[in-house]
Design an enzyme around this catalytic site. Structure first.
Site, short mmCIF file in Angstrom:
data_model
loop_
_atom_site.label_atom_id
_atom_site.label_comp_id
_atom_site.label_asym_id
_atom_site.label_seq_id
_atom_site.Cartn_x
_atom_site.Cartn_y
_atom_site.Cartn_z
N TRP A 181 0.83 -1.22 0.00
CA TRP A 181 0.00 0.00 0.00
C TRP A 181 0.86 1.26 0.00
O TRP A 181 0.47 2.29 -0.56
CB TRP A 181 -0.98 -0.01 1.18
N ASP A 211 -2.70 12.37 7.00
CA ASP A 211 -2.93 11.13 7.73
C ASP A 211 -4.44 10.93 7.88
O ASP A 211 -5.20 11.89 7.92
CB ASP A 211 -2.28 11.24 9.12
N HIS A 274 8.39 7.48 14.36
CA HIS A 274 8.03 6.50 15.38
C HIS A 274 9.06 5.38 15.41
O HIS A 274 9.53 4.94 14.37
CB HIS A 274 6.67 5.86 15.07
N PRO A 277 7.96 1.81 14.32
CA PRO A 277 6.96 2.39 13.42
C PRO A 277 5.83 1.39 13.20
O PRO A 277 5.98 0.21 13.54
CB PRO A 277 7.75 2.60 12.13
N TYR A 280 7.39 -0.69 8.10
CA TYR A 280 8.84 -0.58 8.01
C TYR A 280 9.30 -0.01 6.66
O TYR A 280 10.04 -0.66 5.91
CB TYR A 280 9.49 -1.92 8.35
N HIS A 281 8.83 1.19 6.37
CA HIS A 281 9.32 1.99 5.24
C HIS A 281 9.38 3.40 5.81
O HIS A 281 8.35 3.92 6.27
CB HIS A 281 8.35 1.90 4.05
N HIS A 283 9.12 6.88 7.25
CA HIS A 283 8.14 7.96 7.10
C HIS A 283 8.24 8.88 8.30
O HIS A 283 8.69 8.48 9.37
CB HIS A 283 6.73 7.39 6.92
#
Lengths: 346, 346
Positions: A181, A211, A274, A277, A280-281, A283
């Protein structure tokens, strides 16, 4: 029998349902357990039996082996006693301006518990009409309701870099969390109409979009997510000197863009990552400083400026510094940490 | 005259102070304005006159031109009427487990406002003893208290160590914030009965006591403050290698003590320092991880474990690392930063 006997209804699906008349009080209510409790919002979610101990000699609760049993939901039909469960959500209410003069009057009774210099602590008992608690009754409640309103214990993990290598990284790799996604967004296959800003550079570029937690109606709860174009940077743990151009580019361009688009100056924004996070990409989160957004706590958030400065001070900071974060009781990663700690005799 | 007339005391510094007897109710209290309101934590902070309208023909409030005036703080001494101001912090309290059976009984009165299928919404009026509102009375309140509890715009400052030396430290020294109340605690002149634990060592010792924000009724919102015995350590900015024994001692002993006294394991606690702190004598906050305590945000809180680790990695970390924090619009320190930045053409 309880003061508020349940009544039976035929629904359109021909299912039998119990629906209760308006309760007048909680007589006969038996608390089975606290599902969740929020001390900062002053709320508590309870599971209980609505019509227990209503008559002497009533049948036990067939659905649970708890000693609190003793439920008599409907004497006429013992089968229904299996679903006498109610979920009750209790929430203290906020103060409303119009009622403050009544509260701050001789109608309230004060009990002092402490005095130190000019500071006095009291308990204030307001007149009854100001003491209302918002109460939601879900009855009969299913297992799904119970799960929905149940809390989980949380635990603070202090992850050394060694822990990261030995426990966290293998866990992330094993789980292979699906981030298709994210790639869909970067490739404009999804949500492209939501993109607020983009820098297409493959090394230092990013896509910025609102968001889901932001209603986009007002800027006081602004929440934007910046997803980097570069792939393979999983988290903070991967960052070092070579990523400074990327991080500085995000900081400069995104703050400028938000200023231009939403008229919020840089010093009224919070930019942070974060760890762990939720995917795990790499951001970065941008939220309005006034907005007490979830995930801005010290046990999860790392300010972007601080990340840049730490790497400037020490190129391998994120490969050396233990990082603390909160995991919920049923998080698979917590289980891995427990296994590892047990194996080490810790 | 109000039911709770102020009384005059000579303090050791020969300053005249007004101290009020325990209030029995808010008779005569006049709301001047709402300083702040938090709908999610269900709190409201008020500014008012404590003894207004107490007798017909009482003198107006000389210190304010508000139409709400009409204050008679102390008829015998009109001069004192200038400081009849009180700040009142009202906070709805969290639900406590031990009182839930009383709440969920026939002693609570229910009024239904809505029913849709299995969902019913009620207002629950608990018995009086469960309706208490936590009330902090600051009297007499100064302009500083009023500012402290007023809602304001906020700004993120990223303070370099140079900024600390040139702007923050001179500001702290100039203001000479009064921390006599801290010394009162350390010297057992006040609140000694509230002390939960103490290590008397003058270098690495501390006193631990409940924070005012903790009701002490349940451990899920546990909030303890640890104040060090050593004087002269103002904040994080003063910490380096020589303080590691102090910091480690606090971490070890306090976590152990909380485990023993309150049965909360170390991994369910959050230990952190504030920067900026609210007073410049080093102290550490211990809160339950489940408790979303105010001041745990990344823009103010620094985990104790992280502070120790940063100094281990780099002895002068806190003399090198820029530290970001939030300042409110009317904070004197923000004005100093603005002056300095303007002077530098920033």
């Amino acid at each position: 029998m309880a003061e508020n006997p349940p009544k039976r209804q035929k629904t359109s699906e021909s299912e039998e349902k119990i629906e209760c008349d308006a309760l007048r009080n909680f007589k006969g209510f038996k608390i089975k357990r606290i599902l969740n409790q929020n001390l900062s919002s002053k709320s508590v979610f309870l599971l209980g039996n609505l019509y227990s101990e209503s008559s002497p000699g009533s049948a036990g609760d067939a659905s649970s082996g708890t000693p609190e049993g003793g439920v008599a939901c409907d004497d006429a039909d013992p089968q229904s006693s299996g679903n006498d469960q109610a979920v009750v959500l209790l929430e203290k209410t906020a103060f409303t301006e119009d009622l403050l003069p009544t509260l701050m009057s001789d109608k309230s009774v004060l009990n002092r518990s402490m005095q130190n210099d000019i500071y006095g602590v009291y308990e204030c008992f307001p007149p009854k009409e100001l003491s209302g608690i918002k109460t939601t009754l879900i009855y009969p409640a299913t297992e799904k309701h119970i799960q929905k309103y149940s809390a989980q214990d949380v635990h603070l993990i202090n992850e050394s870099y060694q822990d990261y290598k030995n426990i966290t990284l293998p866990y992330i790799e094993e789980k292979q969390f699906n981030i298709q996604w994210v790639y869909n967004i970067l490739e404009k296959k999804a949500e492209s109409e939501r993109i607020v800003s983009e820098d297409p550079d493959p090394e230092t570029g990013f896509v910025m979009l609102p968001d889901m937690k932001w209603d986009e109606k007002q800027t006081s709860n602004l929440y934007l997510i910046v997803i980097i174009h570069q792939r393979g940077i999983k988290s903070l743990r991967d960052l070092s000197t070579s990523h400074l151009p990327l991080l500085r580019n995000i900081q400069e361009k995104c703050l400028k863009c938000i200023q231009e688009k939403y008229s919020i100056p840089a010093d009224e924004l919070r930019a942070y990552l974060h760890y762990q996070p939720s995917y795990y990409h790499l951001h970065v989160h941008f939220t309005h400083l006034k907005f007490n957004a979830p995930g801005t706590n010290v046990d999860r958030a790392h300010l972007l400026s601080s990340v840049i400065e730490n790497i400037e001070l020490m190129p391998d900071y994120y490969q050396r510094k233990p990082l603390a974060y909160v995991l919920r009781e049923n998080d698979g990663l917590l289980a891995k940490f427990r296994e590892a700690r047990a194996g080490n005799g810790q």
